[in-house]
Design an enzyme around this catalytic site. Structure first.
Site, PDB file in Angstrom:
ATOM      1  N   LYS A 117      -6.666  -5.336 -15.534  1.00 35.19           N
ATOM      2  CA  LYS A 117      -5.378  -5.208 -15.943  1.00 35.19           C
ATOM      3  C   LYS A 117      -5.078  -6.211 -17.165  1.00 35.19           C
ATOM      4  O   LYS A 117      -4.319  -5.518 -18.141  1.00 35.19           O
ATOM      5  CB  LYS A 117      -4.459  -5.708 -14.847  1.00 35.19           C
ATOM      6  N   LYS A 200     -10.448   6.030  -9.379  1.00 31.96           N
ATOM      7  CA  LYS A 200      -9.786   6.180  -8.312  1.00 31.96           C
ATOM      8  C   LYS A 200      -8.262   6.478  -8.457  1.00 31.96           C
ATOM      9  O   LYS A 200      -7.716   6.563  -9.699  1.00 31.96           O
ATOM     10  CB  LYS A 200      -9.475   4.610  -7.343  1.00 31.96           C
ATOM     11  N   LYS A 203      -1.382   4.300  -9.215  1.00 35.51           N
ATOM     12  CA  LYS A 203       0.058   4.284  -9.412  1.00 35.51           C
ATOM     13  C   LYS A 203      -0.088   4.259 -11.110  1.00 35.51           C
ATOM     14  O   LYS A 203       1.135   4.743 -11.760  1.00 35.51           O
ATOM     15  CB  LYS A 203       0.814   3.476  -9.026  1.00 35.51           C
TER      16      LYS A 203
HETATM   17  P1  TYM Z   1      -1.079  -1.174  -3.579  1.00 38.15           P
HETATM   18  O1  TYM Z   1       0.367  -1.281  -3.430  1.00 38.15           O
HETATM   19  O2  TYM Z   1      -1.730  -1.139  -4.845  1.00 38.15           O
HETATM   20  O3  TYM Z   1      -2.041  -0.221  -2.667  1.00 38.15           O
HETATM   21  C1  TYM Z   1      -1.475   0.042  -1.333  1.00 38.15           C
HETATM   22  C2  TYM Z   1      -2.693   0.303  -0.539  1.00 38.15           C
HETATM   23  O4  TYM Z   1      -3.362   1.487  -0.874  1.00 38.15           O
HETATM   24  C3  TYM Z   1      -4.740   1.163  -1.030  1.00 38.15           C
HETATM   25  N1  TYM Z   1      -5.082   2.520  -2.294  1.00 38.15           N
HETATM   26  C4  TYM Z   1      -6.108   3.440  -1.940  1.00 38.15           C
HETATM   27  N2  TYM Z   1      -6.758   3.610  -1.169  1.00 38.15           N
HETATM   28  C5  TYM Z   1      -7.647   4.598  -1.165  1.00 38.15           C
HETATM   29  N3  TYM Z   1      -7.938   5.190  -2.208  1.00 38.15           N
HETATM   30  C6  TYM Z   1      -7.077   4.929  -3.415  1.00 38.15           C
HETATM   31  N4  TYM Z   1      -7.100   5.821  -4.641  1.00 38.15           N
HETATM   32  C7  TYM Z   1      -6.171   4.049  -3.406  1.00 38.15           C
HETATM   33  N5  TYM Z   1      -5.136   3.368  -4.172  1.00 38.15           N
HETATM   34  C8  TYM Z   1      -4.642   2.386  -3.440  1.00 38.15           C
HETATM   35  C9  TYM Z   1      -4.972   0.043  -1.498  1.00 38.15           C
HETATM   36  O5  TYM Z   1      -6.252  -0.402  -1.252  1.00 38.15           O
HETATM   37  C10 TYM Z   1      -3.899  -0.765  -0.557  1.00 38.15           C
HETATM   38  O6  TYM Z   1      -4.501  -0.966   0.727  1.00 38.15           O
HETATM   39  N6  TYM Z   1      -2.756  -6.017  -3.374  1.00 38.15           N
HETATM   40  C11 TYM Z   1      -2.340  -5.013  -2.567  1.00 38.15           C
HETATM   41  C12 TYM Z   1      -1.083  -5.330  -1.917  1.00 38.15           C
HETATM   42  C13 TYM Z   1      -0.793  -6.328  -1.049  1.00 38.15           C
HETATM   43  C14 TYM Z   1      -1.672  -6.545   0.207  1.00 38.15           C
HETATM   44  C15 TYM Z   1      -1.197  -7.876   0.766  1.00 38.15           C
HETATM   45  C16 TYM Z   1      -2.500  -5.760   0.923  1.00 38.15           C
HETATM   46  C17 TYM Z   1      -0.163  -7.621  -1.131  1.00 38.15           C
HETATM   47  N7  TYM Z   1      -0.372  -8.379  -0.198  1.00 38.15           N
HETATM   48  C18 TYM Z   1      -1.683  -8.276   2.111  1.00 38.15           C
HETATM   49  C19 TYM Z   1      -3.122  -6.430   2.215  1.00 38.15           C
HETATM   50  C20 TYM Z   1      -2.574  -7.589   2.570  1.00 38.15           C
HETATM   51  C21 TYM Z   1      -2.147  -3.662  -3.574  1.00 38.15           C
HETATM   52  O7  TYM Z   1      -2.082  -3.823  -4.500  1.00 38.15           O
HETATM   53  O8  TYM Z   1      -1.797  -2.552  -2.825  1.00 38.15           O
END
Ligand code: TYM
Length: 337
Positions: A117, A200, A203
């Site tokens: 990023k 992947k 968003k």
């Molecule tokens: P975020 O909001 O980007 O994504 C939420 C969840 O969706 C999963 N994900 C995917 N899984 C499969 N294929 C994809 N293309 C795909 N895109 C997104 C992500 O792996 C995630 O599980 N850093 C985290 C948010 C977070 C978090 C936490 C997660 C903050 N604190 C504590 C677990 C525990 C994130 O960026 O999620």
């Protein structure tokens, strides 16, 4: 440490967009729903993390509530799990600071999501919050003494960092944190972009046409699936290397129908890509229709949603404040008389 009878689960999701996408659901939320039944599960909408992306306040507010509504519509039951907004529990920031003081600068610099990023944005446009983001995530997890963290494949490195920080703290200051394991299922852990099936679904993808948004209309989603990139050849076969586009659609079809990949493949023996994409579109749209309707219905009663969130925050706070006070004590900090 978690000494309860049930295993603890914690996960989070960012409210950065109007809608979650199919990757979020199949990679993470679907597992959240399953795990709430036999675990002590905590799920949060991580609004503090989302501050790393600049958003207008009115959009941010709407997206946060919409995220909560979508999670419930997808199957989270606030009576079975603890559903809350991260900023409602200040201990997340407080523990994050402690962990920041245990994290090496080089260690944080090696996080690939940060590297990607920040490289894209350039250093002048990269905020410090993006750098410390994984440490706040570690605090989210360690605060709840979580055993399992259901996430998609892209979060593996952040979970590793969380484990390292937890272990480092425990060995320096005494057993304080449960060391969590990532809960990353093979199927669905990486759903790919429909237009670029080697990347992947994200968003922040350059083009919206490869991303299936849960809140979009059936017409839009049908169109996106029907124009998904497929591969050379004519057979519907799962082969991630040679046929990434077809394999991605088969993964989606199999996850939503509950059929195995082999059974899914069989459904399309002798059929062409056109029929196949039509069938995937139908499965996706049928699955998402009630979800979208339920989420929109929930959003009509903001007071009710906020009441649910307040109950969630109270339950979360009880666990988080105990861990924070144990942490301060282990560090030798003086408690207020
Ligand atoms: P975020 O909001 O980007 O994504 C939420 C969840 O969706 C999963 N994900 C995917 N899984 C499969 N294929 C994809 N293309 C795909 N895109 C997104 C992500 O792996 C995630 O599980 N850093 C985290 C948010 C977070 C978090 C936490 C997660 C903050 N604190 C504590 C677990 C525990 C994130 O960026 O999620």
């Amino acid at each position: 440490m978690n000494s309860g009878a049930k295993e603890r689960v914690l996960s989070g999701i960012q409210p950065t967009h109007e809608s979650f996408h199919l990757g979020n659901y199949l990679g993470a939320i679907k597992q959240w729903v399953d795990l709430q039944n036999s675990n002590d599960a905590f799920y949060c909408v991580v609004d503090l993390h989302a501050l790393t992306v600049e958003t207008k306040p009115e959009d941010f507010r709407r997206r946060t509530l919409s995220s909560v509504a979508q999670l419930i519509a997808l199957g989270l039951n606030p009576e079975k799990c603890t559903l809350f907004i991260q900023s409602h529990v200040p201990a997340h920031n407080q523990l994050a600071w402690v962990l920041e003081c245990l994290t090496g600068f080089g260690e944080a610099s090696r996080m690939t999501q940060f590297k990607d990023k920040s490289q894209k944005a350039g250093s002048d446009r990269t905020v410090v919050g993006l750098f410390t983001y994984p440490i706040l995530q570690a605090a989210d997890i360690l605060l709840y003494q979580a055993n399992k963290v259901p996430v998609g494949e892209d979060q593996r490195q952040h979970i590793e960092l969380t484990r390292d920080l937890g272990q480092r703290f425990n060995s320096k200051f005494g057993e304080t944190f449960t060391i969590p394991e990532g809960y990353i299922l093979k199927a669905g852990a990486k759903i790919n972009d429909l237009q670029d099936p080697t990347a992947k679904m994200s968003k922040s993808s350059a083009s919206a046409s490869g991303v299936i948004e849960l809140m979009d209309s059936p017409e839009i989603n049908t169109k996106k699936i029907k124009s998904a990139v497929t591969d050379t050849g004519r057979d519907v076969i799962f082969d991630e290397k040679e046929k990434p586009g077809v394999s991605n659609l088969l993964t989606i079809y199999s996850a939503l129908t509950g059929k195995t990949i082999a059974q899914s493949q069989e459904d399309f023996t002798g059929k062409g890509y056109g029929d196949f994409k039509g069938a995937v579109a139908e499965v996706v749209v049928d699955y998402l229709n009630p979800v979208r309707e339920k989420a929109n219905e929930l959003l009509e009663d903001e007071t009710h949603l906020k009441k649910l969130l307040s109950i969630g925050a109270e339950k979360a706070e009880a666990v988080a404040s105990k861990t924070l006070s144990d942490t301060y004590k282990a560090l030798g900090m003086i408690s207020r008389a």
